[in-house]
Design an enzyme around this catalytic site. Sequence first.
Site, mmCIF file in Angstrom:
data_model
loop_
_atom_site.group_PDB
_atom_site.id
_atom_site.type_symbol
_atom_site.label_atom_id
_atom_site.label_comp_id
_atom_site.label_asym_id
_atom_site.label_seq_id
_atom_site.Cartn_x
_atom_site.Cartn_y
_atom_site.Cartn_z
ATOM 1 N N GLY A 178 35.906 29.217 40.657
ATOM 2 C CA GLY A 178 35.473 28.634 39.309
ATOM 3 C C GLY A 178 34.452 29.829 38.739
ATOM 4 N N GLN B 131 27.770 32.417 33.174
ATOM 5 C CA GLN B 131 27.811 33.525 34.428
ATOM 6 C C GLN B 131 28.140 34.985 33.928
ATOM 7 O OE1 GLN B 131 30.237 30.699 36.887
ATOM 8 N NE2 GLN B 131 28.946 31.710 38.578
ATOM 9 N N CYS C 93 28.652 30.151 45.170
ATOM 10 C CA CYS C 93 28.534 30.659 43.732
ATOM 11 C C CYS C 93 28.487 31.887 43.636
ATOM 12 C CB CYS C 93 27.154 29.683 43.155
ATOM 13 S SG CYS C 93 26.935 29.968 41.428
ATOM 14 N N LEU C 94 29.511 32.453 42.548
ATOM 15 C CA LEU C 94 29.467 33.869 42.371
ATOM 16 C C LEU C 94 28.303 34.354 41.714
ATOM 17 C CD1 LEU C 94 33.346 34.454 40.919
ATOM 18 C CD2 LEU C 94 32.428 34.640 43.389
ATOM 19 N N HIS D 47 30.592 21.396 39.532
ATOM 20 C CA HIS D 47 29.880 22.723 39.782
ATOM 21 C C HIS D 47 29.777 23.505 38.628
ATOM 22 C CE1 HIS D 47 28.432 26.374 42.387
ATOM 23 N NE2 HIS D 47 28.666 26.888 41.301
ATOM 24 N N GLU D 48 30.909 23.651 38.047
ATOM 25 C CA GLU D 48 30.999 24.507 36.548
ATOM 26 C C GLU D 48 30.302 24.114 35.555
ATOM 27 O OE1 GLU D 48 31.616 27.590 37.369
ATOM 28 O OE2 GLU D 48 32.297 27.266 39.212
ATOM 29 N N HIS E 84 26.847 24.492 35.376
ATOM 30 C CA HIS E 84 26.295 25.790 34.653
ATOM 31 C C HIS E 84 26.369 26.031 33.325
ATOM 32 C CE1 HIS E 84 26.628 28.793 38.213
ATOM 33 N NE2 HIS E 84 27.422 28.213 38.666
#
Length: 175
Positions: A46, A51, A95-96, A137-138, A141
């Site tokens: 994701g 991000q 997480c990226l 999670h996304e 963000h």
Amino acid sequence: MALLDIKFYGDPVLRKETHSVKEFDSELNRFAEDLIETMRINVGVGLAAPQVDDLRSLIVIDVSSEEDEENFEPLVLVNPDIIELSGNCVIEEGCLSIPEVRVEVERPEEIRVIYQDVKGNKKDLKCSGILARVIQHEVDHLRGRLMIDYLSSVKRDLLKSKLQKISRGEIPVGV
Ligand SMILES: [Zn+2]
């Protein structure tokens, strides 16, 4: 398509609130495709617009690498809003924007999310398992919230030096 630069922990953009998307034009479509490409190259499940330093309310999801999800097509969720939550489960997340850190997070197991697709069509999705997890999670963000915010202060202290390194720009090689 273009690859976008991922912002890492410590970048203030990751703590900002996004604003809703009102223009559903070809530029939005291109941005969503670039996000999907960037997510895939970085082997993520994701990715959220903040991000990559963009404050539009938009996330992309691709859980096709997960078990039982081989036929999954990447999802683009514009202006997502989670309107129902139930149950709870603990799943390890990554997480990226926080490379090489994995943490166990407890969240609701099933969700109902309303959103718009990249053309502006209204959608209503009920899901559970890994898909529900990644969406939560996304969506976090988009509100400036990160997975490590769920940790106890003791657990966060254990990650302190790793997080400080990331915020100083010492990003582990190969991620
Ligand atoms: Zn993340």
